[in-house]
Enzyme design. Structure first.
Site, PDB file in Angstrom:
ATOM      1  N   ILE A   1      -7.969   7.673   3.919  1.00 18.50           N
ATOM      2  CA  ILE A   1      -7.531   9.017   4.318  1.00 18.50           C
ATOM      3  C   ILE A   1      -6.263   8.927   5.163  1.00 18.50           C
ATOM      4  CG2 ILE A   1      -8.146  10.983   5.801  1.00 18.50           C
ATOM      5  CD1 ILE A   1     -11.023  10.629   4.850  1.00 18.50           C
ATOM      6  N   GLY A   5       4.483  -7.819   3.855  1.00 16.05           N
ATOM      7  CA  GLY A   5       4.324  -8.606   2.634  1.00 16.05           C
ATOM      8  C   GLY A   5       5.464  -8.399   1.663  1.00 16.05           C
ATOM      9  N   ILE A  45       2.043   2.152   7.663  1.00 19.11           N
ATOM     10  CA  ILE A  45       1.359   3.014   8.628  1.00 19.11           C
ATOM     11  C   ILE A  45       0.961   2.215   9.861  1.00 19.11           C
ATOM     12  CG2 ILE A  45       0.500   4.565   6.824  1.00 19.11           C
ATOM     13  CD1 ILE A  45      -2.284   3.312   7.277  1.00 19.11           C
ATOM     14  N   ASP A  46       0.871   0.887   9.739  1.00 17.37           N
ATOM     15  CA  ASP A  46       0.425   0.055  10.858  1.00 17.37           C
ATOM     16  C   ASP A  46       1.491  -0.137  11.933  1.00 17.37           C
ATOM     17  OD1 ASP A  46      -2.128  -0.376   9.793  1.00 17.37           O
ATOM     18  OD2 ASP A  46      -1.421  -2.033   8.567  1.00 17.37           O
ATOM     19  N   GLY A  73       0.809  -1.207   0.000  1.00 22.42           N
ATOM     20  CA  GLY A  73       0.000   0.000   0.000  1.00 22.42           C
ATOM     21  C   GLY A  73       0.843   1.257   0.000  1.00 22.42           C
TER      22      GLY A  73
END
EC number: 2.7.1.11
Length: 373
Positions: free
Chosen positions: A283, A115, A137-138, A18
């Protein structure tokens, strides 16, 4: 350590998974450091591993990598469904290695999450020299205390909570905010604390709806509104994660989403109050990175470049004790960093009485936590 003696290196850079604020800063850190220190030629692989599969790449000039520090997205594109070991049911890994050899690459820098780095680890077994840069971001990659993109995501979610707070106060409502966080609740935890949430629900600890309802009831009684932050991967103790859709051709077929609305319905049975749910979704991923993420991503990219220049391959850049270091890609691949029970930020939230929907993470006045001697 591999010794490199040729005068000019050919190094490829790839962004996978992502999109994430700070990707361009990391590309810039890799490219400019290698260009200036060892006069390397930088090749951008387009659209993640799909560029290897479809043989698409381009040379990046110094000018290409200038003026991109503050930009969101990625200069060279990305793709989160192009696993070369299982792309539309076929193994394209040998094609990836063939294109790597055809390009005459000395090394490949991959910038991505679990991943992407896991795929990179498998490609090292084919003889490819790889250095990984952790992004997500996680914030859930193993062996590193932080990943770039996390700070920006937390800032975005915090601002959203601040804005929803005024609506909650004005209308005396319970406001539910659903954040990203498929397997780990780092965003929900940090943004929840920064935004003053009364309840934070995370994937690591399934919640009991009666405890969440009681926390909301107590807050409504004293302040007439309440803020609940819930990660997309959170689930009730007697239920499952909320699946929005299933994509069979994706490395992660289950796409989560909707737990905020589900929680709203669950709470409405227990509470006589107006409840609203907001899902922030993508967002959290987009836009310009914070100053912290710009600096951090640049540092990681530049450090990765030094590993390449010194011939230290099949490594992943990590942060430990506020210092950059590196570990074997194998240590990062196929693993998830969950929030441990002894995490200091989690401990702070518990000590401040924030509800996590489980007795396991409840503050008890009779027990002093980390009391100083």
């Amino acid at each position: 350590m591999v010794s490199i003696t040729q005068a000019k290196l050919r190094v490829a850079v790839l962004t996978g998974g992502g999109d994430c604020p700070g990707l361009n800063a990391a590309i810039r850190g890799v490219a400019k450091t290698l260009m200036l220190t060892v006069q390397a030629e930088i090749i951008g692989i387009e659209d993640g591993f799909l560029g290897f599969i479809e043989r698409r790449s381009r040379t990046l000039s110094y000018q290409d990598c200038s003026g991109i520090l503050s930009l969101g997205g990625t200069l060279i594109g990305t793709h989160n469904r192009a696993n070369p070991f299982d792309y539309h049911g076929e193994d394209y890994s040998s094609r990836v290695k063939a294109y790597y050899d055809e390009l005459g690459l000395d090394a490949l820098v991959i910038i991505g999450g679990d991943g992407t780095l896991s795929i990179g680890y498998e490609l090292t077994k084919l003889g490819m020299n790889i250095v990984g840069v952790p992004k997500t971001i996680d914030n859930d990659l193993m062996c590193t205390e932080r990943t770039f993109g996390f700070d920006t995501a937390v800032s975005i979610v915090t601002e959203a909570i601040d804005r929803l707070r005024t609506t909650g106060q004005s209308h005396k409502r319970i406001m539910i905010v659903e954040t990203m966080g498929r397997n780990a609740g780092w965003i929900a935890l940090h943004a929840g604390i920064a935004g003053g949430a009364d309840t934070i629900l995370i994937p690591e600890h399934p919640y009991h709806i009666d405890q969440v309802a009681q926390a909301c009831r107590t807050r409504m009684g004293s302040h007439q509104f309440s803020i609940v932050v819930i990660a997309e991967g959170a689930k009730p103790a007697d239920g499952n994660v909320c699946v929005r859709e299933i994509l069979d051709n994706s490395p992660e077929p289950q796409r989560l989403g909707g737990i905020g609305e589900q929680l709203k319905q669950q709470l409405s049975v227990h509470l006589d109050a107006e409840i609203r749910a907001t899902t922030l979704g993508h967002i959290q991923r987009g836009g310009s990175p914070t100053s912290f993420d710009r600096i951090f991503a640049t540092n990681l990219g530049s450090y990765a470049a030094t590993l390449v220049a010194s011939g230290q391959f099949n490594r992943a850049v990590v942060q430990k004790g506020n210092q950059l270091s590196h570990v074997a890609l194998a240590c990062v691949a196929n693993k998830t960093r969950f929030i441990p029970d002894d995490d200091p930020t989690l401990g702070t939230a518990i000590a401040m009485g924030i509800c996590f929907g489980t007795e396991h993470l409840a503050y008890h006045k009779s027990v002093a936590r980390n009391a100083p001697e």
